[in-house]
Design an enzyme around this catalytic site. Structure first.
Site, PDB file in Angstrom:
ATOM      1  N   GLU A 191      40.700  71.854  58.518  1.00 17.27           N
ATOM      2  CA  GLU A 191      40.963  70.804  57.519  1.00 17.27           C
ATOM      3  C   GLU A 191      39.688  70.397  56.774  1.00 17.27           C
ATOM      4  O   GLU A 191      39.694  70.204  55.568  1.00 17.27           O
ATOM      5  CB  GLU A 191      41.576  69.578  58.196  1.00 17.27           C
TER       6      GLU A 191
ATOM      7  N   LYS B 260      36.315  76.612  48.299  1.00 16.12           N
ATOM      8  CA  LYS B 260      37.499  75.839  48.676  1.00 16.12           C
ATOM      9  C   LYS B 260      38.772  76.450  48.082  1.00 16.12           C
ATOM     10  O   LYS B 260      39.823  76.490  48.733  1.00 16.12           O
ATOM     11  CB  LYS B 260      37.327  74.393  48.217  1.00 16.12           C
TER      12      LYS B 260
ATOM     13  N   PHE C 276      24.285  69.526  65.232  1.00 12.00           N
ATOM     14  CA  PHE C 276      24.276  68.082  65.495  1.00 12.00           C
ATOM     15  C   PHE C 276      23.623  67.382  64.305  1.00 12.00           C
ATOM     16  O   PHE C 276      22.791  66.505  64.446  1.00 12.00           O
ATOM     17  CB  PHE C 276      23.519  67.798  66.800  1.00 12.00           C
TER      18      PHE C 276
END
Lengths: 341, 341
Positions: free
Chosen positions: B148, B223, B10
């Site tokens: 994504e 990535k 969170f």
């Protein structure tokens, strides 16, 4: 399920699509479970043909390339009868664009949708003039009306906005939507005058003999109208969009822009202002640092301004046989995905 | 159906996602039929909470912003038990990235998938280290594993390749995948030296106190590995990817590039060469006319080289609370779409 595809129009885009489908048949089946037959083709030059089990497309491409009429599976049905009576499940509307009446494409689209058959099109006519009506008709008949190819060929624009950008509110779209004029502006910067550049563009096949649709901005206006209505839900008419082309840009204007570290671009724009969608097409001087300024030649680009991602820009081809053929394939795959799930 | 969402973590992204979901609740329901409750949150700082009917998220955001522990719906379950025993249908894995072991996120992901719950994540760890295994596990359990947000936040990359670009074969991906280093290179061009720029980047919050992950290219390498494995099906390991950062770029190098009408960019690259996928991260001098050269500051961009469309480039934000929060929303909507059809 196996898609039973019909083609209206067997020109550049239709042949481009068929070449892709033939070359990728196994790949599409293996990777996406996409199986198909092309069962019907209607072309005013080559004839109307129908074979419920699948046409010999390779042969038809050869005949069309040789300028000959189709010789096999000839159908004694006109276009509308072929749309209705054939075992097609989806029609690709690839006839010529008429931005005044939308005909004859609009009759094809209506008939297919009413017959419970999906429609995929790169034809700006029905999309720019009658999208809201056609979408409603499609929904009513439980089928899809997909139009990715009507704006900058297969470069994802509508499917980008409706797919990966879903959830964002798009407040503005600005883009270079016409490759011919962008090529001309690029060349004019190198020192050629408008008339001279137009001649070269015509020789290279970028501009048509009558270049009005491109240079006056009408082509871009059709695309802007589609974006306004589909992506931003505007409900505007093509004639509502103020439109200025590039015909009045002089060498002195080009010089003026250069001195200010700017560059002329024909910009199509759609913007939500005070709850109302305003659209326009006009040449603008863009700062060289702007993402759209670097888009040169026949390439197209669009910037979406969104609430959650800020600006997202997509750059890609805006025309071409295979590039537009792909726009049809992407919509076919999307329909297939939606049906299979 | 109503999605029952659980959040692991969170922090910035989790709170960003919750703010979007709260602000857009009605919009998402109306436009996409997307209905949800956030029923579980597990955070090592604020505590684990669970309410099968939906948590009071507004209150929790206030508590978290004030640095206080959660005060309501406290659950006596650890993370794995919460994942398994709760009525959640989908888990958002938003804990910190560990590119060496993937933990603890990888345990969260595995447990959720094995329990038949979808997983959406912006955490590069599980995606860069274990994507093929997790995808298999998801398929086996009839659920989705969507990532994504692991590459350039919510700017559509993976969903672009798998959605609107489906049907194309992608032979090359090149991009600016790290905003921190791109910002630093942009500033270095203005005349600042590396150390000076790093200090400013740290002050602005672009670079962390230990900037290694960014400036040595490790973040971009994660990535690149994800893109190689997911978009190009490579099956490579993160340690297989040669990686050079920007730490060795001197003012003299910047000058050298300028003289050649070029510009330094840290380029992540994945390319199919003779049937084998080659990946790398390294600083390259890019022609100023190249679409990636104009991407300045903290913005990210990727160019896909495809067989049917040629080059398609997407430019957008690569980080940010709301921008990454959106990456989770886009995957949630995509799952919802796939489930509803």
């Amino acid at each position: 399920m196996k898609h039973k595809i019909g083609l209206l129009g067997f020109g550049t885009v239709g042949q481009g699509l068929c070449e892709i489908l033939l070359n990728k048949k196994e790949f599409l089946k293996k990777k996406y479970g996409f199986k198909f037959d092309i069962v019907a083709v209607a072309d005013f030059k080559f004839g109307n043909v129908y074979n419920a089990k699948g046409l010999d497309i390779e042969k038809m491409i050869k005949e069309a390339k040789a300028g000959k009429k189709f010789t096999q599976d000839l159908a004694d049905w006109d276009n509308l009868k072929l749309i209705k009576k054939s075992n097609t499940t989806v029609w690709c509307e690839l006839t010529y664009t008429d931005l005044n009446t939308g005909g004859p494409a609009i009759d094809h689209v209506k008939t297919a949708l009413k017959s419970g058959k999906h429609v995929v099109t790169s034809n700006k006519g029905p999309a720019a003039l009658f999208y809201p009506q056609m979408k409603k008709l499609a929904d009513k008949n439980g089928v899809k009306f997909k139009i990715e190819g009507t704006v900058v060929a297969g470069t994802p624009v509508i499917n980008l906005a409706e797919g990966p950008l879903a959830g964002c509110t798009i407040s503005k779209i600005r883009g270079i939507l016409n490759g011919t004029t962008n090529y001309m502006l690029t060349e004019m910067e190198k020192g050629m005058a408008y008339d001279e550049v137009l001649k070269v563009a015509q020789e290279k096949g970028y501009a048509e003999a009558d270049p009005t649709g491109d240079v006056e901005g009408y082509d871009a206006r059709g695309k802007v109208t589609i974006l306004a209505n589909i992506v931003m839900g505007a409900g505007i008419k093509i004639t509502d969009v103020p439109c200025n082309g590039i015909t009045k840009i002089k060498p002195a204007d080009i010089e003026k822009a250069k001195k200010q570290n700017k560059r002329w671009k024909l910009i199509g724009s759609v913007e939500m202002i005070d709850g109302k969608v305003e659209a326009s097409v006009k040449p603008e001087m863009i700062d060289l640092s702007h993402p759209l300024a670097g888009v040169m030649g026949a390439t197209n680009a669009l910037t979406f301004t969104t609430d959650l991602l800020g600006d997202v820009t997509i750059v890609g081809p805006g025309a071409g046989k295979i590039e537009t053929g792909f726009s049809i394939l992407t919509d076919l795959l999307s329909i297939s995905r939606e049906m299979e799930n």
